[in-house]
Design a protein around this motif. Structure first.
Motif, mmCIF file in Angstrom:
data_model
loop_
_atom_site.group_PDB
_atom_site.id
_atom_site.type_symbol
_atom_site.label_atom_id
_atom_site.label_comp_id
_atom_site.label_asym_id
_atom_site.label_seq_id
_atom_site.Cartn_x
_atom_site.Cartn_y
_atom_site.Cartn_z
ATOM 1 N N GLU A 296 32.687 51.108 34.448
ATOM 2 C CA GLU A 296 33.600 52.001 33.724
ATOM 3 C C GLU A 296 35.041 51.727 34.113
ATOM 4 O OE1 GLU A 296 33.482 55.097 31.292
ATOM 5 O OE2 GLU A 296 32.420 53.252 30.821
ATOM 6 N N ALA A 297 35.278 51.445 35.389
ATOM 7 C CA ALA A 297 36.625 51.104 35.840
ATOM 8 C C ALA A 297 37.128 49.875 35.086
ATOM 9 C CB ALA A 297 36.624 50.839 37.342
ATOM 10 N N HIS A 298 36.245 48.881 34.990
ATOM 11 C CA HIS A 298 36.565 47.648 34.261
ATOM 12 C C HIS A 298 36.930 47.975 32.822
ATOM 13 C CE1 HIS A 298 35.805 43.765 32.282
ATOM 14 N NE2 HIS A 298 35.836 43.185 33.463
ATOM 15 N N ARG A 299 36.157 48.858 32.177
ATOM 16 C CA ARG A 299 36.403 49.213 30.770
ATOM 17 C C ARG A 299 37.768 49.883 30.590
ATOM 18 N NH1 ARG A 299 35.695 53.359 27.077
ATOM 19 N NH2 ARG A 299 34.933 54.895 28.576
ATOM 20 N N TRP A 300 38.084 50.853 31.487
ATOM 21 C CA TRP A 300 39.355 51.576 31.344
ATOM 22 C C TRP A 300 40.547 50.687 31.682
ATOM 23 C CZ3 TRP A 300 39.916 55.352 28.295
ATOM 24 C CH2 TRP A 300 38.900 56.301 28.109
ATOM 25 N N TYR A 301 40.416 49.855 32.716
ATOM 26 C CA TYR A 301 41.508 48.924 33.019
ATOM 27 C C TYR A 301 41.779 48.020 31.821
ATOM 28 C CZ TYR A 301 41.720 49.773 38.140
ATOM 29 O OH TYR A 301 41.908 50.298 39.388
ATOM 30 N N LYS A 302 40.698 47.540 31.206
ATOM 31 C CA LYS A 302 40.871 46.622 30.086
ATOM 32 C C LYS A 302 41.528 47.324 28.901
ATOM 33 C CE LYS A 302 38.559 43.084 27.355
ATOM 34 N NZ LYS A 302 37.295 42.433 26.987
ATOM 35 N N GLU A 303 41.103 48.569 28.638
ATOM 36 C CA GLU A 303 41.693 49.307 27.507
ATOM 37 C C GLU A 303 43.181 49.546 27.748
ATOM 38 O OE1 GLU A 303 40.809 53.302 24.809
ATOM 39 O OE2 GLU A 303 39.206 52.424 26.016
ATOM 40 N N ALA A 304 43.533 49.924 28.991
ATOM 41 C CA ALA A 304 44.944 50.146 29.318
ATOM 42 C C ALA A 304 45.726 48.837 29.220
ATOM 43 C CB ALA A 304 45.076 50.736 30.715
ATOM 44 N N ALA A 305 45.126 47.758 29.694
ATOM 45 C CA ALA A 305 45.775 46.445 29.637
ATOM 46 C C ALA A 305 46.027 46.031 28.197
ATOM 47 C CB ALA A 305 44.916 45.407 30.347
ATOM 48 N N ASN A 322 37.319 38.842 41.015
ATOM 49 C CA ASN A 322 36.325 39.126 42.045
ATOM 50 C C ASN A 322 34.946 39.507 41.495
ATOM 51 O OD1 ASN A 322 38.041 39.001 44.580
ATOM 52 N ND2 ASN A 322 39.231 40.430 43.351
ATOM 53 N N GLY A 323 34.796 39.478 40.159
ATOM 54 C CA GLY A 323 33.501 39.811 39.563
ATOM 55 C C GLY A 323 33.115 41.255 39.760
ATOM 56 N N LEU A 324 34.080 42.172 39.668
ATOM 57 C CA LEU A 324 33.808 43.599 39.836
ATOM 58 C C LEU A 324 33.612 44.248 38.472
ATOM 59 C CD1 LEU A 324 36.515 44.440 42.528
ATOM 60 C CD2 LEU A 324 34.060 44.200 42.898
ATOM 61 N N PRO A 327 31.067 40.135 34.933
ATOM 62 C CA PRO A 327 31.005 38.770 35.465
ATOM 63 C C PRO A 327 32.372 38.266 35.933
ATOM 64 C CG PRO A 327 30.784 38.758 33.077
ATOM 65 C CD PRO A 327 30.738 40.196 33.491
ATOM 66 N N LYS A 328 32.338 37.389 36.926
ATOM 67 C CA LYS A 328 33.548 36.747 37.427
ATOM 68 C C LYS A 328 34.060 35.777 36.366
ATOM 69 C CE LYS A 328 35.090 34.444 41.683
ATOM 70 N NZ LYS A 328 34.647 34.006 43.011
ATOM 71 N N ASP A 329 35.365 35.810 36.104
ATOM 72 C CA ASP A 329 35.945 34.934 35.081
ATOM 73 C C ASP A 329 37.376 34.615 35.501
ATOM 74 O OD1 ASP A 329 37.038 33.726 32.821
ATOM 75 O OD2 ASP A 329 35.882 34.960 31.427
ATOM 76 N N LEU A 330 37.531 33.495 36.194
ATOM 77 C CA LEU A 330 38.841 33.144 36.737
ATOM 78 C C LEU A 330 39.841 32.785 35.641
ATOM 79 C CD1 LEU A 330 37.812 31.050 39.871
ATOM 80 C CD2 LEU A 330 38.478 33.460 39.752
ATOM 81 N N VAL A 331 39.360 32.218 34.556
ATOM 82 C CA VAL A 331 40.264 31.874 33.445
ATOM 83 C C VAL A 331 40.868 33.144 32.846
ATOM 84 C CG1 VAL A 331 40.426 30.821 31.156
ATOM 85 C CG2 VAL A 331 39.037 29.731 32.940
ATOM 86 N N GLU A 332 40.011 34.140 32.591
ATOM 87 C CA GLU A 332 40.491 35.414 32.049
ATOM 88 C C GLU A 332 41.370 36.144 33.058
ATOM 89 O OE1 GLU A 332 40.050 37.696 28.917
ATOM 90 O OE2 GLU A 332 40.576 35.602 28.685
ATOM 91 N N ALA A 333 40.987 36.065 34.340
ATOM 92 C CA ALA A 333 41.790 36.704 35.389
ATOM 93 C C ALA A 333 43.207 36.140 35.366
ATOM 94 C CB ALA A 333 41.149 36.479 36.752
ATOM 95 N N ARG A 334 43.296 34.837 35.306
ATOM 96 C CA ARG A 334 44.615 34.186 35.287
ATOM 97 C C ARG A 334 45.402 34.588 34.050
ATOM 98 N NH1 ARG A 334 45.634 27.936 37.108
ATOM 99 N NH2 ARG A 334 47.380 27.389 35.756
ATOM 100 N N ARG A 335 44.706 34.709 32.917
ATOM 101 C CA ARG A 335 45.382 35.118 31.675
ATOM 102 C C ARG A 335 45.984 36.515 31.810
ATOM 103 N NH1 ARG A 335 44.532 37.751 26.833
ATOM 104 N NH2 ARG A 335 42.440 38.469 27.381
#
Length: 591
Positions: A296-305, A322-324, A327-335
């Motif tokens: 859920e944290a991931h979902r809300w962070y993404k919506e705010a982002a 960190n895959g929290l 799934p871990k996704d370094l390409v998306e993290a960097r974006r």
């Protein structure tokens, strides 16, 4: 009299009698039409409005337009309604002017035309319509339908506010707070926000809460701030829900209540507030005020982002890295770090810089890494200053410049960055980027050590032991070496062994020395491996063990220790004694 206050039982007979006594009076016909309308008898109301309209009564034309727009007592006819509304506006009805302006804003019935809207708002404002004063002020403020005119905006907001319009009170306060359309006046801004709040405006409640919280325009009052945030939140103001949640989370202006804070963040986030989405994400991630829920944290962070919240962009980047919660996704993290950095978030700049430096999630780019670290530093970010110093010191991604490195380490150290304190101390000690200054070096290294830097604990201990930059302090040195050793520092373990072996500042104790050398050697320190080999070879501090001595010499030699390599070459039957010459304490290094 307001339409809702008309009592048709008394108003109709009275108006009918007046109409009979003075036939053809437009004003009386209009009032009789209103009385019929209050009884929901729209056909009779229409007949009277038409008589009044024929007599040139502008408000009758406006009321008749309302019947045609609403299909009340007549077939709905928007074009007929528009014609009547325009006649009423041209006839001097301020409310008709305002409604006509609103139609031009919305593009309802007429084509959207902001210049016409602004024209009619101005006419309505000049005719005394208070809501139109605020709306014309807003168009002047925004430059909608004509040139931006902050002086004109301030004048009309003030007029509307003085006439009791709560929204205009908030608007003039906002201008005074920013110094727009006049000089900045925080005291007056706070006064108008307070009046707006007291008049029931939720935006004013939220704004006066912020001023009370921060002490802008008057003394701080967190209790009152929290009270206004709560009132606005309960009136469904999304930003106030977030602010009320913040006071609950941090115990500002009242008791701390993490569960309630999380609840208000949830409501605010659900209403579309990006700040609340980010705050809720953090509480869900950490399990604050309720169970942990990384997904859920991931979902809300993404919506705010995705709503453009820079801090949330950095946070979703951290989760992807960190895959929290997914799934871990370094390409998306960097974006996302890139997005956060470009939006001005200094944490994002630092995180992007690190990924560029390491080639994580995309190609390595040390030049760009340095650029982002520098941008973070220039924006006042302490970690960015420290990182920039390292890049200048090592010549990573650009020119090597110890002077510039030392300047950035100085700024970061003074702002409290522990790594920078350690690095600045080391540069002052070694005379890099400027003159050598053992006194200042010792001061900064001790500050870093006190703040928990393992490297600084060891280096400060070495300076205390040798008396560099101040009096010798063997007890202090031993204490800092001990603290560093407890954090796993192999160098500090080596230095404790050296003190025990040589009796420097402590009683000579070969067994204790051998114990510390072993711990340091096992942690990978080549010097400790060499000295442990000597003690094993000589039987110092414990039994002689030539096989173990050989093993540790070999490890030390592999670690680059030349003395170990020489002793290893000499070791063999018959065994010969090697002299042991304890060296100097090993200071920490920069990182």
């Amino acid at each position: 009299m307001a339409a809702e206050k008309i009592d048709p039982k008394t108003a109709i007979p009275a108006c009918e009698a007046a109409a009979k006594a003075v036939p053809g009076d437009g004003r009386i016909a209009f009032q009789l039409g209103r009385a019929y309308a209050a009884k929901d008898d729209y056909e009779l109301a229409r007949a009277q409005y038409e008589k009044a309209d024929a007599a040139g009564h502008a408000l009758a034309a406006y009321s008749l337009a309302s019947l045609y727009f609403g299909g009340l007592g007549v077939a709905a006819d928007a074009q007929r309604g528009l014609a009547l509304l325009a006649r009423a506006a041209n006839g001097g009805s301020a409310i008709a002017m305002n409604n006509l302006a609103q139609m031009y804003v919305s593009g309802s019935v007429v084509s959207k035309d902001l210049s016409m809207a602004r024209l009619w708002f101005r006419k309505a404002a000049e005719a005394g319509d208070v809501a139109a004063m605020n709306d014309f002020g807003l168009m002047s403020y925004m430059g909608s339908g004509g040139p931006k005119d902050l002086d004109e905006a301030a004048r009309w907001f003030s007029s509307a506010a003085g006439a009791g319009n709560a929204i205009a009170m908030n608007n003039i306060a906002s201008m005074q707070m920013k110094g727009l359309g006049g000089s900045q006046d925080l005291v007056e801004a706070r006064r108008w926000y307070q009046k707006s709040a007291e008049a029931g405006n939720a935006i004013g409640m939220d704004n006066v809460g912020l001023m009370l919280l921060n002490g802008a325009g008057g003394p701080k009052n967190p209790v009152e701030a929290r009270n206004w945030f709560q009132q606005a939140a309960e009136a469904d103001h999304a930003n106030a829900m977030n602010n009320f949640g913040m006071t609950l989370q941090n115990g500002i202006g009242g008791p701390r209540d993490l569960a309630a804070a999380r609840g208000w963040y949830q409501k605010s986030a659900g209403a579309g507030n990006a700040n609340a989405m980010n705050n809720l994400g953090t509480m869900l991630l950490n399990g604050t005020g309720g169970p942990k829920d990384p997904a859920e944290a991931h979902r809300w962070y993404k919506e705010a982002a995705e709503a453009g919240h820079a801090s949330a962009m950095n946070n979703i980047g951290m989760m992807l890295q960190n895959g929290l919660g997914g799934p871990k996704d370094l390409v998306e993290a960097r974006r996302w770090f890139q997005g956060a950095a470009e939006a001005g978030n200094t944490n994002g700049m630092n995180n992007l810089g690190l990924m560029l430096l390491n080639g994580s999630g995309g190609p390595e780019d040390r030049v760009d890494a340095r650029r982002w670290y520098q941008k973070a530093a220039e924006a006042g970010d302490v970690k960015g200053m420290s990182n920039t110093g390292v890049m200048w010191l090592n010549g990573t991604g650009g020119a090597k410049d110890p002077v510039e490195a030392r300047r950035w380490f100085q700024q970061a150290a003074e702002a409290g960055d522990v790594t920078a304190m350690n690095n600045l101390g080391a540069m002052l000690r070694d005379g890099l980027g400027g003159s050598t200054d053992f006194v200042e070096a010792r001061r900064w290294l001790l500050k870093a050590a006190e703040a928990g830097s393992e490297l600084a604990m060891n280096t400060a201990g070495a300076m205390l032991l040798t008396g560099a930059g101040g009096p010798k302090d063997s007890e202090g040195a031993q204490r800092w070496f001990q603290k560093a050793a407890e954090t796993g520092s192999s160098q500090a373990m080596y230095n404790l062994g050296l003190m025990s072996e040589s009796g420097t500042g402590v009683s000579q104790d070969p067994a204790e020395a051998r114990r510390w050398y072993l711990k340091s050697a096992e942690a990978g320190d080549a010097l400790a491996m060499y000295r442990l080999g000597l003690m094993l070879q000589n039987g110092s501090g414990g039994p002689q063990d030539l096989a173990e001595a050989r093993r540790w010499y070999e490890k030390a030699a592999m670690g680059g220790n030349e003395q170990a390599r020489e002793n290893l070459a000499d070791l063999g039957p018959p065994q010969r004694q090697s002299e042991s010459h304890p060296g100097a304490p090993v200071p920490g290094s920069q990182r």
